[in-house]
Design a protein around this motif. Structure first.
Motif, PDB file in Angstrom:
ATOM      1  N   SER A 180      25.039 -29.559  12.655  1.00 16.29           N
ATOM      2  CA  SER A 180      25.879 -29.467  13.841  1.00 16.29           C
ATOM      3  C   SER A 180      26.529 -28.023  13.809  1.00 16.29           C
ATOM      4  O   SER A 180      26.956 -27.169  12.879  1.00 16.29           O
ATOM      5  N   GLU A 181      26.363 -27.347  15.227  1.00 16.50           N
ATOM      6  CA  GLU A 181      26.698 -26.002  15.346  1.00 16.50           C
ATOM      7  C   GLU A 181      28.246 -25.749  15.068  1.00 16.50           C
ATOM      8  O   GLU A 181      28.409 -24.683  14.471  1.00 16.50           O
ATOM      9  N   GLU A 182      28.943 -26.524  15.449  1.00 12.37           N
ATOM     10  CA  GLU A 182      30.487 -26.323  15.178  1.00 12.37           C
ATOM     11  C   GLU A 182      31.019 -26.491  13.868  1.00 12.37           C
ATOM     12  O   GLU A 182      31.473 -25.404  13.138  1.00 12.37           O
ATOM     13  N   THR A 183      30.172 -27.445  13.082  1.00 15.65           N
ATOM     14  CA  THR A 183      30.542 -27.197  11.617  1.00 15.65           C
ATOM     15  C   THR A 183      29.941 -26.055  10.791  1.00 15.65           C
ATOM     16  O   THR A 183      30.507 -25.517  10.117  1.00 15.65           O
ATOM     17  N   ARG A 184      28.673 -25.564  11.410  1.00  9.65           N
ATOM     18  CA  ARG A 184      28.049 -24.447  10.723  1.00  9.65           C
ATOM     19  C   ARG A 184      29.043 -23.246  11.104  1.00  9.65           C
ATOM     20  O   ARG A 184      29.163 -22.268  10.171  1.00  9.65           O
ATOM     21  N   ARG A 185      29.736 -23.016  12.214  1.00  3.98           N
ATOM     22  CA  ARG A 185      30.392 -21.991  12.647  1.00  3.98           C
ATOM     23  C   ARG A 185      31.688 -22.151  11.647  1.00  3.98           C
ATOM     24  O   ARG A 185      32.130 -21.166  11.194  1.00  3.98           O
ATOM     25  N   ASP A 186      32.165 -23.454  11.447  1.00  2.00           N
ATOM     26  CA  ASP A 186      33.528 -23.333  10.640  1.00  2.00           C
ATOM     27  C   ASP A 186      33.255 -23.054   9.232  1.00  2.00           C
ATOM     28  O   ASP A 186      33.908 -22.449   8.508  1.00  2.00           O
ATOM     29  N   LEU A 187      32.076 -23.525   8.706  1.00  2.00           N
ATOM     30  CA  LEU A 187      31.531 -23.365   7.318  1.00  2.00           C
ATOM     31  C   LEU A 187      31.492 -21.575   7.155  1.00  2.00           C
ATOM     32  O   LEU A 187      31.777 -21.163   6.124  1.00  2.00           O
ATOM     33  N   GLN A 188      30.920 -21.145   8.046  1.00  2.00           N
ATOM     34  CA  GLN A 188      30.700 -19.697   8.164  1.00  2.00           C
ATOM     35  C   GLN A 188      32.067 -18.936   8.206  1.00  2.00           C
ATOM     36  O   GLN A 188      32.294 -17.990   7.172  1.00  2.00           O
ATOM     37  N   ASP A 189      32.990 -19.358   9.216  1.00  2.00           N
ATOM     38  CA  ASP A 189      34.292 -18.664   9.099  1.00  2.00           C
ATOM     39  C   ASP A 189      34.900 -18.784   7.737  1.00  2.00           C
ATOM     40  O   ASP A 189      35.543 -17.929   7.055  1.00  2.00           O
ATOM     41  N   ALA A 190      34.738 -20.040   7.052  1.00  2.00           N
ATOM     42  CA  ALA A 190      35.669 -20.242   5.690  1.00  2.00           C
ATOM     43  C   ALA A 190      34.980 -19.218   4.711  1.00  2.00           C
ATOM     44  O   ALA A 190      35.573 -18.763   3.852  1.00  2.00           O
ATOM     45  N   HIS A 191      33.476 -19.021   4.688  1.00  7.18           N
ATOM     46  CA  HIS A 191      32.857 -18.244   3.917  1.00  7.18           C
ATOM     47  C   HIS A 191      33.262 -16.784   4.010  1.00  7.18           C
ATOM     48  O   HIS A 191      33.586 -16.093   2.993  1.00  7.18           O
ATOM     49  N   GLN A 192      33.628 -16.288   5.229  1.00 11.89           N
ATOM     50  CA  GLN A 192      34.115 -15.028   5.376  1.00 11.89           C
ATOM     51  C   GLN A 192      35.507 -15.142   4.924  1.00 11.89           C
ATOM     52  O   GLN A 192      35.975 -13.924   4.298  1.00 11.89           O
ATOM     53  N   ARG A 193      36.347 -15.848   4.965  1.00 11.30           N
ATOM     54  CA  ARG A 193      37.656 -15.851   4.690  1.00 11.30           C
ATOM     55  C   ARG A 193      37.798 -15.756   2.929  1.00 11.30           C
ATOM     56  O   ARG A 193      38.453 -14.926   2.462  1.00 11.30           O
ATOM     57  N   VAL A 194      36.716 -16.464   2.308  1.00 10.43           N
ATOM     58  CA  VAL A 194      36.616 -16.421   0.888  1.00 10.43           C
ATOM     59  C   VAL A 194      36.286 -15.333   0.394  1.00 10.43           C
ATOM     60  O   VAL A 194      36.723 -14.515  -0.544  1.00 10.43           O
ATOM     61  N   MET A 195      35.120 -14.594   1.251  1.00 13.88           N
ATOM     62  CA  MET A 195      34.861 -13.063   0.695  1.00 13.88           C
ATOM     63  C   MET A 195      35.797 -12.019   0.926  1.00 13.88           C
ATOM     64  O   MET A 195      35.746 -11.120   0.215  1.00 13.88           O
ATOM     65  N   LYS A 269      32.723 -13.279  18.039  1.00 11.94           N
ATOM     66  CA  LYS A 269      32.300 -14.594  18.778  1.00 11.94           C
ATOM     67  C   LYS A 269      32.628 -14.328  20.466  1.00 11.94           C
ATOM     68  O   LYS A 269      31.684 -14.919  21.039  1.00 11.94           O
ATOM     69  N   TYR A 270      33.787 -13.909  20.491  1.00 17.29           N
ATOM     70  CA  TYR A 270      34.034 -14.032  22.114  1.00 17.29           C
ATOM     71  C   TYR A 270      33.976 -12.652  23.024  1.00 17.29           C
ATOM     72  O   TYR A 270      34.199 -12.948  24.362  1.00 17.29           O
ATOM     73  N   ALA A 271      34.377 -11.625  22.335  1.00 10.18           N
ATOM     74  CA  ALA A 271      34.494 -10.565  23.080  1.00 10.18           C
ATOM     75  C   ALA A 271      33.147  -9.858  23.757  1.00 10.18           C
ATOM     76  O   ALA A 271      33.155  -9.186  24.749  1.00 10.18           O
ATOM     77  N   PHE A 272      31.792 -10.299  23.368  1.00  6.19           N
ATOM     78  CA  PHE A 272      30.659  -9.971  23.781  1.00  6.19           C
ATOM     79  C   PHE A 272      29.705 -10.965  24.271  1.00  6.19           C
ATOM     80  O   PHE A 272      28.526 -11.231  23.466  1.00  6.19           O
ATOM     81  N   PRO A 273      29.850 -11.751  25.119  1.00  5.89           N
ATOM     82  CA  PRO A 273      29.144 -12.849  25.631  1.00  5.89           C
ATOM     83  C   PRO A 273      27.855 -12.559  26.127  1.00  5.89           C
ATOM     84  O   PRO A 273      26.822 -13.236  26.030  1.00  5.89           O
ATOM     85  N   ALA A 274      27.597 -11.232  26.598  1.00  5.42           N
ATOM     86  CA  ALA A 274      26.482 -10.828  27.186  1.00  5.42           C
ATOM     87  C   ALA A 274      26.153  -9.575  26.331  1.00  5.42           C
ATOM     88  O   ALA A 274      27.195  -8.764  25.744  1.00  5.42           O
ATOM     89  N   LEU A 275      24.929  -9.180  26.282  1.00 10.83           N
ATOM     90  CA  LEU A 275      24.506  -7.937  25.550  1.00 10.83           C
ATOM     91  C   LEU A 275      25.144  -6.926  26.049  1.00 10.83           C
ATOM     92  O   LEU A 275      25.190  -6.473  27.111  1.00 10.83           O
ATOM     93  N   ASN A 276      25.752  -6.050  25.200  1.00 11.92           N
ATOM     94  CA  ASN A 276      26.444  -4.524  25.282  1.00 11.92           C
ATOM     95  C   ASN A 276      26.123  -3.619  24.574  1.00 11.92           C
ATOM     96  O   ASN A 276      26.377  -3.677  23.199  1.00 11.92           O
TER      97      ASN A 276
END
Length: 357
Positions: A180-195, A269-276
């Motif tokens: 699940s892409e959504e679960t993957r994102r949540d786990l990645q976010d949790a990883h960064q919080r722990v880090m 995640k949200y500020a750069f939806p297109a290549l900048n």
């Protein structure tokens, strides 16, 4: 000047003066025989006048006053220097026991042919030295306890840091394993919080267990970690840190680190939806005494143009709001087509650090 009618009057006055002195006092002739002793001398050393007057000092109390340090003072130092103050002697004094005494001696030289006398005063400093030794011992014990506390604190921090690293690794492994892409994102976010919390522990360990974190170094390392793990060649985003020199407590550092983690993740995640090619996120920390201001800004598209940015109240938003409240600070968000800036302010003053262009 007082004129005495006879020598006895002068002797009586001298004895009266000697008796008024609080500390024990002896008057000796040049061969160290006792010419006079103060009342406090008799009371302190528990001797009587009959066994003292006219006696050689070294023979008093069956020779118990034959003290090497006293001989050194009277026979060597006084003839050379005339006076000596604060000569410290530790000895088992007769009738008194083990004591530490300060000996003050002065040689009085009269007119030609009149001879000399020596004034010898004793000040008992045993109680004072005992207190000083107790203080020194207490200081040594305190230093040892603090050293042990520091060792235990470092060990605890090391164990906590290791545990956080293990948790972060497990979260990352789970994120790679789920479909699940959504679960993957949540786990990645949790990883960064722990880090972000682990980074505080690492800084504490590096600084020898001192419960203070250097803000600039901490935020730079944290943002470097976020950039390397969450940005890639498909959308390179420059994350810059501009922080004034200063230290904060580890508890405050954890809260600031988690806030920065959430806001930077949200911007990625949200500020750069297109290549900048000029995509940039700036984390600034401005401090003025007990007041401070944290700003996370980007030059992205702004929240209004990203309907699914979860600006209304996702987990990250809830975490940030709770941490801001904990820090007794205020949060303000400014967003338009040129980007978004989120300011966390403790008290109110104008930030002097630049925001993203």
């Amino acid at each position: 000047m007082i004129n005495f009618e006879n020598l006895e009057d002068a002797r009586m006055l001298a004895q009266a003066i000697v008796n008024t002195i609080h500390d024990p006092l002896l008057v000796l002739d040049k061969r160290f025989h006792v010419l006079a002793a103060s009342r406090s001398f008799y009371e302190t050393f528990k001797v009587n006048a009959e066994d003292t007057y006219g006696q050689l000092l070294y023979t008093l109390g069956d020779g118990q006053w034959d003290i090497p340090a006293l001989r050194l003072l009277l026979e060597t130092i006084i003839p050379a220097q005339t006076a000596m103050n604060g000569f410290e002697v530790e000895y088992d004094f007769p009738g008194l026991g083990q004591r530490i005494m300060l000996l003050n001696a002065r040689q009085v030289v009269y007119g030609e042919g009149s001879g000399t006398t020596i004034l010898l005063a004793f000040t008992d400093i045993s109680a004072r030295r005992a207190i000083e030794r107790e203080k020194d011992l207490l200081h040594e014990r305190t230093e040892e306890l603090l050293r042990q506390k520091g060792v235990l604190l470092q060990e605890m921090q090391h164990r906590v840091a290791n545990s956080l690293q293990i948790i972060a690794s497990i979260l990352l492994l789970k994120a790679r394993a789920v479909t699940s892409e959504e679960t993957r994102r949540d786990l990645q976010d949790a990883h960064q919080r722990v880090m972000s919390v682990a980074e505080v522990q690492r800084h504490l360990h590096v600084t020898g267990g001192i419960d203070q974190i250097e803000v600039g170094s901490y935020l730079s390392t944290l943002c470097s970690s976020l950039g390397s793990s969450m940005t890639g060649e498909s959308q390179p985003i420059e994350i810059k840190v501009s922080a004034e020199i200063g230290r904060i407590g580890s508890d405050q550092a954890v809260s600031l680190g988690l806030i920065v983690t959430e806001l930077v993740i949200n911007a990625i995640k949200y500020a750069f939806p297109a290549l900048n090619p000029e995509a940039s996120i700036v984390v600034s920390y401005d401090v003025n005494g007990s007041n401070w201001k944290l700003v996370v800004s980007d030059n992205g598209v702004g929240k209004e143009t990203v309907p699914d940015a979860k600006s209304g109240g996702g987990l990250g938003t809830a975490i940030v709001q709770a941490l801001v409240k904990q820090l007794d600070a205020q949060i303000e968000t400014v967003s338009d087509a040129t980007g978004t800036a989120v300011s966390i302010t403790h008290a109110t003053f104008s930030a002097r650090l630049p925001e993203a262009a």
